[in-house]
Scaffold this motif. Structure first.
Motif, PDB file in Angstrom:
ATOM      1  N   LYS A 557      -6.159  19.696  -5.738  1.00  0.00           N
ATOM      2  CA  LYS A 557      -6.084  18.787  -6.887  1.00  0.00           C
ATOM      3  C   LYS A 557      -4.632  18.496  -7.253  1.00  0.00           C
ATOM      4  N   ALA A 558      -3.799  19.544  -7.238  1.00  0.00           N
ATOM      5  CA  ALA A 558      -2.384  19.364  -7.567  1.00  0.00           C
ATOM      6  C   ALA A 558      -1.682  18.509  -6.512  1.00  0.00           C
ATOM      7  N   THR A 559      -2.034  18.716  -5.237  1.00  0.00           N
ATOM      8  CA  THR A 559      -1.449  17.930  -4.143  1.00  0.00           C
ATOM      9  C   THR A 559      -1.831  16.458  -4.273  1.00  0.00           C
ATOM     10  N   GLU A 560      -3.098  16.216  -4.604  1.00  0.00           N
ATOM     11  CA  GLU A 560      -3.570  14.841  -4.774  1.00  0.00           C
ATOM     12  C   GLU A 560      -2.870  14.170  -5.957  1.00  0.00           C
ATOM     13  N   LYS A 561      -2.614  14.944  -7.006  1.00  0.00           N
ATOM     14  CA  LYS A 561      -1.919  14.400  -8.170  1.00  0.00           C
ATOM     15  C   LYS A 561      -0.512  13.941  -7.777  1.00  0.00           C
ATOM     16  N   ILE A 562       0.182  14.746  -6.974  1.00  0.00           N
ATOM     17  CA  ILE A 562       1.533  14.384  -6.525  1.00  0.00           C
ATOM     18  C   ILE A 562       1.487  13.144  -5.637  1.00  0.00           C
ATOM     19  N   GLU A 563       0.477  13.067  -4.768  1.00  0.00           N
ATOM     20  CA  GLU A 563       0.310  11.887  -3.909  1.00  0.00           C
ATOM     21  C   GLU A 563       0.153  10.621  -4.741  1.00  0.00           C
ATOM     22  N   GLU A 564      -0.661  10.722  -5.793  1.00  0.00           N
ATOM     23  CA  GLU A 564      -0.913   9.559  -6.646  1.00  0.00           C
ATOM     24  C   GLU A 564       0.341   9.149  -7.419  1.00  0.00           C
ATOM     25  N   LEU A 565       1.129  10.133  -7.849  1.00  0.00           N
ATOM     26  CA  LEU A 565       2.387   9.817  -8.529  1.00  0.00           C
ATOM     27  C   LEU A 565       3.358   9.121  -7.566  1.00  0.00           C
ATOM     28  N   GLU A 566       3.397   9.609  -6.330  1.00  0.00           N
ATOM     29  CA  GLU A 566       4.257   8.969  -5.314  1.00  0.00           C
ATOM     30  C   GLU A 566       3.804   7.529  -5.059  1.00  0.00           C
ATOM     31  N   TRP A 567       2.494   7.344  -5.010  1.00  0.00           N
ATOM     32  CA  TRP A 567       1.935   6.001  -4.782  1.00  0.00           C
ATOM     33  C   TRP A 567       2.290   5.063  -5.938  1.00  0.00           C
ATOM     34  N   GLN A 568       2.197   5.549  -7.163  1.00  0.00           N
ATOM     35  CA  GLN A 568       2.552   4.723  -8.321  1.00  0.00           C
ATOM     36  C   GLN A 568       4.025   4.325  -8.260  1.00  0.00           C
ATOM     37  N   LYS A 569       4.852   5.263  -7.827  1.00  0.00           N
ATOM     38  CA  LYS A 569       6.291   4.981  -7.724  1.00  0.00           C
ATOM     39  C   LYS A 569       6.558   3.891  -6.684  1.00  0.00           C
ATOM     40  N   ILE A 570       5.879   3.971  -5.545  1.00  0.00           N
ATOM     41  CA  ILE A 570       6.048   2.970  -4.487  1.00  0.00           C
ATOM     42  C   ILE A 570       5.577   1.596  -4.962  1.00  0.00           C
ATOM     43  N   ARG A 571       4.480   1.559  -5.724  1.00  0.00           N
ATOM     44  CA  ARG A 571       3.979   0.292  -6.266  1.00  0.00           C
ATOM     45  C   ARG A 571       5.037  -0.373  -7.145  1.00  0.00           C
ATOM     46  N   LEU A 572       5.669   0.459  -7.991  1.00  0.00           N
ATOM     47  CA  LEU A 572       6.674  -0.092  -8.897  1.00  0.00           C
ATOM     48  C   LEU A 572       7.904  -0.590  -8.126  1.00  0.00           C
ATOM     49  N   LYS A 573       8.262   0.111  -7.054  1.00  0.00           N
ATOM     50  CA  LYS A 573       9.409  -0.333  -6.249  1.00  0.00           C
ATOM     51  C   LYS A 573       9.082  -1.638  -5.522  1.00  0.00           C
ATOM     52  N   ALA A 578       9.560  -7.696  -5.449  1.00  0.00           N
ATOM     53  CA  ALA A 578       8.894  -8.988  -5.660  1.00  0.00           C
ATOM     54  C   ALA A 578       9.630  -9.814  -6.718  1.00  0.00           C
ATOM     55  N   LEU A 579      10.231  -9.124  -7.712  1.00  0.00           N
ATOM     56  CA  LEU A 579      10.979  -9.810  -8.772  1.00  0.00           C
ATOM     57  C   LEU A 579      12.375 -10.215  -8.313  1.00  0.00           C
ATOM     58  N   ASP A 580      13.013  -9.330  -7.527  1.00  0.00           N
ATOM     59  CA  ASP A 580      14.398  -9.593  -7.126  1.00  0.00           C
ATOM     60  C   ASP A 580      14.652  -8.971  -5.751  1.00  0.00           C
ATOM     61  N   LYS A 581      14.607  -9.793  -4.708  1.00  0.00           N
ATOM     62  CA  LYS A 581      14.767  -9.305  -3.334  1.00  0.00           C
ATOM     63  C   LYS A 581      16.189  -8.814  -3.053  1.00  0.00           C
ATOM     64  N   THR A 582      17.152  -9.240  -3.878  1.00  0.00           N
ATOM     65  CA  THR A 582      18.540  -8.805  -3.660  1.00  0.00           C
ATOM     66  C   THR A 582      18.722  -7.324  -3.950  1.00  0.00           C
ATOM     67  N   GLU A 583      17.767  -6.727  -4.654  1.00  0.00           N
ATOM     68  CA  GLU A 583      17.850  -5.300  -4.968  1.00  0.00           C
ATOM     69  C   GLU A 583      17.865  -4.460  -3.698  1.00  0.00           C
ATOM     70  N   LEU A 584      17.177  -4.937  -2.663  1.00  0.00           N
ATOM     71  CA  LEU A 584      17.124  -4.198  -1.399  1.00  0.00           C
ATOM     72  C   LEU A 584      18.502  -4.112  -0.763  1.00  0.00           C
ATOM     73  N   LYS A 585      19.280  -5.212  -0.838  1.00  0.00           N
ATOM     74  CA  LYS A 585      20.622  -5.207  -0.277  1.00  0.00           C
ATOM     75  C   LYS A 585      21.580  -4.340  -1.103  1.00  0.00           C
ATOM     76  N   LYS A 586      21.357  -4.338  -2.401  1.00  0.00           N
ATOM     77  CA  LYS A 586      22.232  -3.566  -3.279  1.00  0.00           C
ATOM     78  C   LYS A 586      22.087  -2.059  -3.038  1.00  0.00           C
ATOM     79  N   ASN A 587      20.855  -1.628  -2.825  1.00  0.00           N
ATOM     80  CA  ASN A 587      20.608  -0.169  -2.684  1.00  0.00           C
ATOM     81  C   ASN A 587      19.450   0.062  -1.713  1.00  0.00           C
ATOM     82  N   PRO A 588      19.702  -0.090  -0.415  1.00  0.00           N
ATOM     83  CA  PRO A 588      18.615   0.042   0.572  1.00  0.00           C
ATOM     84  C   PRO A 588      17.968   1.436   0.580  1.00  0.00           C
ATOM     85  N   ARG A 589      18.727   2.489   0.305  1.00  0.00           N
ATOM     86  CA  ARG A 589      18.166   3.847   0.328  1.00  0.00           C
ATOM     87  C   ARG A 589      17.122   4.046  -0.777  1.00  0.00           C
TER      88      ARG A 589
END
Length: 754
Positions: A557-573, A578-589
């Motif tokens: 359950k704890a592992t799944e919770k961490i997976e879901e938090l990681e997924w939410q973070k990726i969605r936001l990134k 989608a809002l500003d593609k130049t962000e990728l060039k500014k900080n690719p890492r």
């Protein structure tokens, strides 16, 4: 008959050591204001038994004990209130009809309890525990209710009409029919012997069918009946369960508290243990034996001379009523399994229990001034020409260095658990040049298995102790027992026993570990380091536990919770890109992990979230209707559930669209890069905290941290950790422990040292 006092909890009563003779009082300088007030002096030890001094003891030890003793640690003191309130004590009359104590005004009683800070007082006479003591006695388990006439035990396929006393015992076994206990041959044998004894006592079978062999007995019908009863209890609504709980609490309320010297204090275990089958830990030879019902005639009450005696259950009388103010128990009785006494004592947060805890840890602190002399002596005596002195030296070394318990002789009908003094030939394996393997069952039948390096002279002595004609089953320390060992320790310090070494070494180890902790990182990171320090102590004391049944599910359950938090973070990134593609060039890492999550993984996460949401609303619908039914209100319509589930269906479609198009849908309020980054930062913190907690759970899965934290580590060390590193005390101590160790929380500051 004199009954020796025992510690309040089983976990605290860790050894069979008995405090030795001689008293030492703790004194401190008092201010003029304090001199004007009445004081109670707290003695550091209570003398219970005395030993003769004509045994072979180390002459060096006797010389050492003549040296000037270090100053006894002062009683901890917190700053007194500038305007102390006077405690008003009112004792109202007692209703003799039901024996209930009429309580003082609740606010006033709370003030009494809060105002009494015993750690700011001194106590002249440690033998007197109280002056007045009033309580309402004990709660007995309910009388047995016979089974319905169609529910029977069968013998050779024939129903047995059992008298109620024997039916109750048969039911104890039937309830455990599918457990590991019921499959244990020793458990079966002991149960059946006691069952036949009770059957004979109660006049035998009523229909002439007499059980003779356990193998021919069938408890299946009884087991099925008990399972139905269990299922019915589970099906009770939350409100019905709550109502039953409130009724139970109302019934128990008069027994939960007593009046100790006019103060309202909590009682610990005020319930008499119900009858049942003894299970025991490990391979206990008495497992399965009948714990017989306790009646008022078996119970001894203890209260003051003027206190009204609680009314016993109708048709019964108390076994005895005492007025002994030198003991800390309210009631006692003898149980039949080990023929030992059981006690009703004050709760862990009571003043008397707090004083007892304080003395125990102060006694361990006092050992600091003697430990060097003790170690020097046992090191010298490892080469003594007197065999007893050699055995004492080796045993003291093992107890000091490896925190072994002293151990003691066991009867044939007790579990085969051993300690240092009762080690046998087969428990110790020697591997030259100086490695020793210990393998034996310790307290509570927990296996002690360690391979350690020992001093070369200790290794030589162990080799000597195992020398032929010694063979398996022979005692390793054949001239030594705990009383002789403790008597030797008494020559160094009053009240010193082998158990004090465990408390000292546990607390000293914790102090050393806390000194290594740096004051940096989050609270979760600091707690990880604290638990690592606690774990070091638990391993030293061999406080093991088996991995719980729910551990794997909790980790998943704890592992799944961490997976879901990681997924939410990726969605936001993704939303940022989608809002500003130049962000990728500014900080690719910053966006490297966006491509790590494949569609298959994302689909599994979606399905898990959707399933959990549907389950949540279904449970909510049932729970709300149960509440409405209980309150006499009309139930929610089915349309309400459909409305909730439609929202889940919309969320499922949204996730499916995201998976197909790769376009993330976020709230309108988050349509801003800075806001999205702030949300990602919060998720990073949650992921870090969850990951630390998961690691902590894994690390502690086979180590019992609670035993060492509560019983062996001075609680003031945990308080120091919290105050020094700005960690809330709630992270270390539960509410009940905060009440138990209030004296430590209020008396220790960030600079206190063990």
């Amino acid at each position: 008959m004199t009954v020796k006092q025992k510690n309040e909890s089983a976990s605290d009563d860790d050894d069979d050591d008995v405090p030795l003779a001689r008293k030492t009082k703790v004194r401190r300088k008092r201010t003029a204001k304090e001199d004007a007030d009445a004081k109670i002096e707290i003695n550091t030890i209570k003398e219970e038994d005395k030993y003769d001094s004509d045994e072979a003891l180390s002459s060096v030890a006797k010389k050492r004990c003549k040296k000037a003793e270090p100053k006894t640690p002062k009683v901890p003191k917190s700053k007194p209130s500038k305007t102390p309130k006077k405690i008003v004590k009112r004792e109202k009359s007692v209703e003799k009809q039901n024996g209930d104590l009429e309580e003082d005004d609740s606010k006033e009683s709370a003030e009494d309890s809060e105002e009494f800070k015993w750690w700011e007082k001194e106590n002249d006479d440690d033998t007197i525990k109280w002056n007045t003591l009033k309580h309402n006695g004990v709660i007995f388990p309910p009388a047995y209710e016979p089974l319905p006439s169609h529910v029977k035990m069968y013998y050779k396929s024939k129903p047995v009409d059992l008298p109620p006393q024997a039916e109750e015992v048969a039911g104890f076994f039937a309830a455990l029919l599918e457990s590991d206990h019921a499959k244990n041959p020793v458990f079966q044998k002991n149960f059946f012997e006691d069952f036949l004894e009770v059957l004979e006592e109660s006049g035998g079978s009523r229909n002439g069918v007499q059980p003779e062999k356990f193998e021919d007995c069938d408890f299946g019908k009884m087991f099925d009946y008990f399972q139905v009863q269990k299922d019915q209890k589970k099906q009770l609504s939350a409100q019905e369960k709550k109502q039953l709980k409130l009724e139970k609490e109302a019934f128990e309320e008069p027994y939960k508290f007593c009046y100790l010297d006019g103060r309202k204090e909590q009682v610990g275990n005020f319930r008499i243990e119900p009858p049942g089958l003894f299970r025991g830990r490990g391979a206990h030879p008495k497992t399965g034996k009948l714990k017989r019902r306790v009646y008022p005639e078996d119970v001894v009450l203890n209260l003051d001379n003027e206190a009204p005696v609680p009314v016993p259950p109708e048709g019964h009388n108390w076994g005895e009523v005492r007025h002994d103010n030198t003991v800390q128990w309210l009631a006692m009785w003898r149980e039949n399994i080990s023929n030992s006494f059981k006690y009703v004592r004050f709760a862990a947060n009571s003043s008397l229990k707090g004083i007892s805890d304080f003395k125990k840890f102060e006694k361990a602190r006092q050992l600091r001034g003697y430990i060097d002399a003790i170690r020097a002596d046992y090191t010298k005596n490892l080469k003594s020409k007197v065999m007893l002195e050699r055995q004492i030296a080796v045993a003291t070394y093992l107890i000091d260095v490896f925190a072994l318990r002293a151990g003691g002789e066991k009867a044939d009908d007790e579990a085969d658990t051993v300690g240092c003094c009762s080690l046998r030939y087969e428990h110790v394996t020697l591997k030259p040049p100086n490695n020793v393997i210990f393998d034996f069952l310790g307290k509570d039948s927990i296996r002690f298995y360690q391979e350690v390096q020992v001093d070369k002279q200790v290794f030589k002595n162990l080799t000597l102790f195992k020398k032929p004609p010694k063979k398996p089953s022979d005692q390793l320390f054949d001239r030594l027992d705990p009383s002789i060992l403790n008597k030797q320790l008494q020559n160094y310090m009053p009240g010193l026993t082998a158990k004090v070494f465990r408390t000292y070494n546990a607390s000293k180890t914790m102090q050393d570990q806390l000194d290594l902790i740096s004051n940096e990182g989050t609270v979760a990171e600091k707690m990880l380091r604290y638990n690592a320090a606690n774990r070091t102590v638990a391993i030293l004391c061999n406080h093991q536990r088996s991995v719980t049944k729910g551990h794997a599910a909790a980790v998943q359950k704890a592992t799944e919770k961490i997976e879901e938090l990681e997924w939410q973070k990726i969605r936001l990134k993704r939303a940022i890109l989608a809002l500003d593609k130049t962000e990728l060039k500014k900080n690719p890492r910053y966006f490297e992990e966006v491509g790590d999550l494949v569609k298959e993984q994302e689909s599994v996460i979606h399905a898990r979230i959707i399933e959990r949401e549907r389950e949540k609303y279904n449970k909510k619908f049932v729970r709300e209707n149960e509440k409405r039914k209980f309150d006499g209100e009309p139930p929610l319509p089915e349309s309400q559930l459909h409305e909730w589930l439609e929202k889940v269906d919309e969320l499922e479609k949204e996730y499916a669209e995201e998976l197909e198009t790769g376009v993330q849908q976020v709230k309108t309020s988050l349509q801003n890069v800075d806001k999205l980054k702030a949300q990602i930062e919060k998720l990073d913190h949650r992921i870090e905290t969850s990951t630390i907690q998961l690691k902590d759970r894994e690390d502690n899965s086979q180590v019992a941290l609670g035993t060492s934290k509560i019983n062996y580590i001075d609680p003031r060390l945990s308080v120091v950790f919290c105050k020094k590193f700005d960690v809330p005390i709630e992270k270390v101590f539960t509410k009940s422990l905060r009440e138990k160790f209030k004296w430590a929380i209020e008396s220790a500051d960030a600079n206190w040292r063990f």
